[in-house]
Write an enzyme that holds these catalytic residues in place. Structure first.
Site, short mmCIF file in Angstrom:
data_model
loop_
_atom_site.label_atom_id
_atom_site.label_comp_id
_atom_site.label_asym_id
_atom_site.label_seq_id
_atom_site.Cartn_x
_atom_site.Cartn_y
_atom_site.Cartn_z
N GLY A 132 -5.76 1.94 7.98
CA GLY A 132 -6.40 3.04 7.26
C GLY A 132 -5.44 3.66 6.26
O GLY A 132 -4.43 3.05 5.90
N ASN A 133 -5.74 4.89 5.85
CA ASN A 133 -4.91 5.50 4.80
C ASN A 133 -3.60 6.05 5.37
O ASN A 133 -3.47 6.29 6.58
CB ASN A 133 -5.71 6.59 4.06
CG ASN A 133 -6.00 7.78 4.94
OD1 ASN A 133 -5.12 8.57 5.25
ND2 ASN A 133 -7.25 7.89 5.39
N VAL A 152 -3.39 9.55 7.47
CA VAL A 152 -3.71 9.42 8.90
C VAL A 152 -2.65 8.56 9.59
O VAL A 152 -2.31 8.80 10.75
CB VAL A 152 -5.15 8.88 9.11
CG1 VAL A 152 -5.43 8.65 10.58
CG2 VAL A 152 -6.18 9.83 8.52
N GLY A 153 -2.08 7.62 8.84
CA GLY A 153 -0.99 6.80 9.40
C GLY A 153 0.15 7.69 9.92
O GLY A 153 0.72 7.43 10.98
N GLU A 192 -1.18 -0.56 9.24
CA GLU A 192 -1.72 -1.36 8.13
C GLU A 192 -2.31 -0.37 7.14
O GLU A 192 -3.45 0.08 7.30
CB GLU A 192 -2.78 -2.34 8.66
CG GLU A 192 -2.24 -3.38 9.63
CD GLU A 192 -1.40 -4.48 8.94
OE1 GLU A 192 -1.49 -4.61 7.71
OE2 GLU A 192 -0.66 -5.17 9.65
N CYS A 225 -8.25 -3.22 0.70
CA CYS A 225 -6.87 -2.71 0.69
C CYS A 225 -5.95 -3.52 -0.21
O CYS A 225 -5.03 -2.97 -0.81
CB CYS A 225 -6.33 -2.66 2.11
SG CYS A 225 -6.36 -4.25 2.92
P1 NAD Z 1 -11.16 5.53 7.83
O1 NAD Z 1 -11.66 6.78 7.24
O2 NAD Z 1 -12.11 4.62 8.51
O3 NAD Z 1 -9.97 5.90 8.81
C1 NAD Z 1 -9.31 4.93 9.56
C2 NAD Z 1 -9.37 5.29 11.01
O4 NAD Z 1 -8.64 6.50 11.22
C3 NAD Z 1 -10.78 5.53 11.53
O5 NAD Z 1 -10.95 4.83 12.74
C4 NAD Z 1 -10.84 7.04 11.70
O6 NAD Z 1 -11.67 7.43 12.77
C5 NAD Z 1 -9.40 7.41 11.99
N1 NAD Z 1 -9.09 8.77 11.55
C6 NAD Z 1 -9.52 9.38 10.41
N2 NAD Z 1 -9.01 10.63 10.33
C7 NAD Z 1 -8.24 10.80 11.43
C8 NAD Z 1 -7.42 11.88 11.91
N3 NAD Z 1 -7.32 13.03 11.26
N4 NAD Z 1 -6.76 11.70 13.08
C9 NAD Z 1 -6.86 10.53 13.76
N5 NAD Z 1 -7.63 9.48 13.34
C10 NAD Z 1 -8.29 9.62 12.21
O7 NAD Z 1 -10.49 4.61 6.75
P2 NAD Z 1 -9.68 5.02 5.45
O8 NAD Z 1 -8.41 5.67 5.83
O9 NAD Z 1 -10.57 5.66 4.45
O10 NAD Z 1 -9.40 3.53 4.96
C11 NAD Z 1 -9.06 3.26 3.66
C12 NAD Z 1 -7.55 3.11 3.54
O11 NAD Z 1 -7.12 2.12 4.46
C13 NAD Z 1 -7.10 2.62 2.20
O12 NAD Z 1 -5.90 3.25 1.88
C14 NAD Z 1 -6.87 1.14 2.41
O13 NAD Z 1 -5.97 0.58 1.50
C15 NAD Z 1 -6.37 1.13 3.81
N6 NAD Z 1 -6.64 -0.15 4.43
C16 NAD Z 1 -5.59 -0.92 4.75
C17 NAD Z 1 -5.80 -2.15 5.31
C18 NAD Z 1 -4.66 -3.04 5.68
O14 NAD Z 1 -4.89 -4.03 6.37
N7 NAD Z 1 -3.44 -2.75 5.27
C19 NAD Z 1 -7.10 -2.60 5.55
C20 NAD Z 1 -8.15 -1.77 5.21
C21 NAD Z 1 -7.91 -0.53 4.66
#
Ligand code: NAD
Length: 452
Positions: free
Chosen positions: A185-186, A189-190, A207, A241
């Site tokens: 994810g982003n 949150v990472g 990731e 991503c």
């Molecule tokens: P998302 O909103 O689905 O969030 C990812 C996960 O984090 C979800 O399961 C969500 O429930 C959890 N989450 C959200 N907010 C949270 C919080 N405050 N505390 C704990 N958990 C929380 O996805 P996103 O972040 O919008 O995804 C898009 C981003 O992910 C982009 O930056 C994209 O580049 C990246 N991405 C990376 C990969 C990779 O393999 N490197 C793949 C797909 C997406």
């Protein structure tokens, strides 16, 4: 059932997964889960992102299927003890690395490839012998519901659990002590995930995303480059991503590239992409507004597209030319169907630009001259690099998938996933014989003992 109780149930069953034969069984069950429900997977993906059936198959269902098969075919080899080089002191000892399961792992997925991004980490976790809790993204609701419905029908419920929910549920999960966390994810949150994991000293694989650049050299087959860039940028409506986030090219090439992009877009999605069965939608209103605001704020000029329809969550494939490095489109990852073109007159200019920014998840370069491409590989850092194409690096499971710097840490796919979810235990097996020789290292350290 509370999160702690779910975790406790799984933890009580970690020994089951130590059996390599049982891992095979669970992987075969997962393969059946994929194969027997192809239509349901594709329906859910259509609902969440308006993905075309072929795209669902190639990018999610078959992709995941191939990953299971790769693990099934190699698991016996990967789990074998890895004998290491010895020295004189260990000449009669057995010394090897034993791949050991970590225990119970947490897998948090993102919404853009909601099946692949949850199931591929799960495959790696199973083959390495772990129990796992999966937390699909709440934004891809239909896929998340389907994962929650199907997985318990095929996999051992004492070893695997799916928990659906949003921030509240994920926060509660993150309070628990896992043996590894893989988050996709982003990066904001990472950081939350990493901070929560640090409280338990739990290792993480992150990731993440970022702005993946795409350099187009002045000597290059622009039409082929345009077709490949168009595919990578606009598949899944730009919500990938590793999509090329922006193009760096010379001002002279910009117009030629625009023509190529326009032609490729028409070929792929017709004159009106809104009517195309193969053009996806933005996942929700929040992301629609986010991308729309970026387009509105740009000071570059919109050369292609720029249309949108909020009710339909539609944003047309959009290309913006003469974009300045300080433009709104160049601040964060776009993660939508917009491609800015920034001027870089030479490969050196492009390398300087790329190196002045965060390390990207992927980096692309198009050039006739392989020396130009190799120069960019050598002088930049990115999670992955692909020359003369976009995104295809992820099609090979013998290449690791992961970021570097702010685009992530750790990696998976194929054996890299197996290794991510394994502990490499150092094993030395000695005999009880030769005690006299061993006695040399015990005190008292007399001169007589060490006179040689
Ligand atoms: P998302 O909103 O689905 O969030 C990812 C996960 O984090 C979800 O399961 C969500 O429930 C959890 N989450 C959200 N907010 C949270 C919080 N405050 N505390 C704990 N958990 C929380 O996805 P996103 O972040 O919008 O995804 C898009 C981003 O992910 C982009 O930056 C994209 O580049 C990246 N991405 C990376 C990969 C990779 O393999 N490197 C793949 C797909 C997406």
């Amino acid at each position: 059932m509370s999160m702690a109780a779910v975790l406790e149930r799984l933890r009580a069953n970690v020994d089951k997964m130590k059996s390599v034969e049982y891992r095979h069984e669970q992987l075969r069950a997962l393969l059946r889960c994929i194969d027997e429900n192809v239509d349901r997977w594709t329906e859910a993906l259509r609902k969440d992102l308006h993905k075309a059936k072929m795209e669902c198959l190639v990018m999610e269902v078959n992709y995941t299927r191939n990953e299971v098969i790769c693990h099934l075919n190699n698991l016996d080899e990967w789990t074998k003890p890895e004998y290491v080089k010895k020295e004189l002191l260990q000449i009669s000892d057995e010394c090897y690395i034993q791949k050991e399961p970590l225990g119970v792992v947490l897998i948090i997925g993102a919404w853009n490839y909601p099946v692949q991004l949850v199931l591929c980490p799960l495959i790696a976790a199973i083959s390495a012998g772990n129990c796992a809790i999966l937390k699909p993204s709440e934004l891809s609701e239909a896929s998340a519901a389907l994962i929650e419905e199907l997985l318990p029908k095929y996999l051992d419920k004492d070893c695997f659990a799916v928990i659906n929910g949003g921030v509240k549920e994920t926060t509660e999960l993150l309070e628990q002590k896992f043996d590894h966390i893989m988050y996709t994810g982003n990066s904001n949150v990472g950081k939350i995930v990493m901070a929560a994991a640090a409280k338990h000293l739990t290792p993480v694989t992150l990731e993440l995303g970022g702005k993946s650049p795409c350099y187009v050299d002045k000597n290059c087959d622009i039409d082929v480059a345009a077709r490949r860039i168009t595919w990578g940028r606009f598949i899944n409506c730009g919500q990938t991503c590793i999509a090329p986030d922006y193009v760096l090219c010379s001002s002279h090439n910009q117009e030629r590239l625009l023509k190529g992009l326009q032609a490729a877009l028409e070929e792929y999605f017709g004159k009106d992409p809104k009517e195309s069965e193969d053009y996806c939608r933005i996942v929700n209103q929040r992301h629609f507004q986010r991308v729309k605001t970026m387009i509105e704020k740009t000071k570059g000029s919109i050369a292609i597209g720029g249309d949108s329809d909020e009710k339909d969550l539609y944003i047309s494939p959009t290309v913006v030319k003469d974009v300045q490095p300080t433009d709104a489109l160049m601040e964060g990852e776009i993660f939508g169907p917009v491609l800015p073109i920034v001027t870089a007159e030479t490969a050196d200019d492009a390398i300087r630009f790329i190196n002045s920014r965060d390390k990207p998840l992927a980096l692309y370069a198009f050039a006739n001259d392989q020396k130009v491409i190799r120069d960019i590989v050598e002088r930049t850092s990115s999670g992955a690099f692909c020359g003369n194409d976009t995104m295809m690096q992820m099609s090979l499971s013998t290449l690791p998938f992961g970021g570097v710097g702010t685009s992530g840490m750790g990696n998976y796919h194929g054996k890299f996933g197996f290794d991510t979810f394994s502990h490499k235990k150092a094993v030395m097996l000695k005999a009880l014989a030769m005690e006299k020789m061993n006695g040399l290292r015990y005190p008292p350290y007399t001169d007589q003992k060490w006179s040689w």
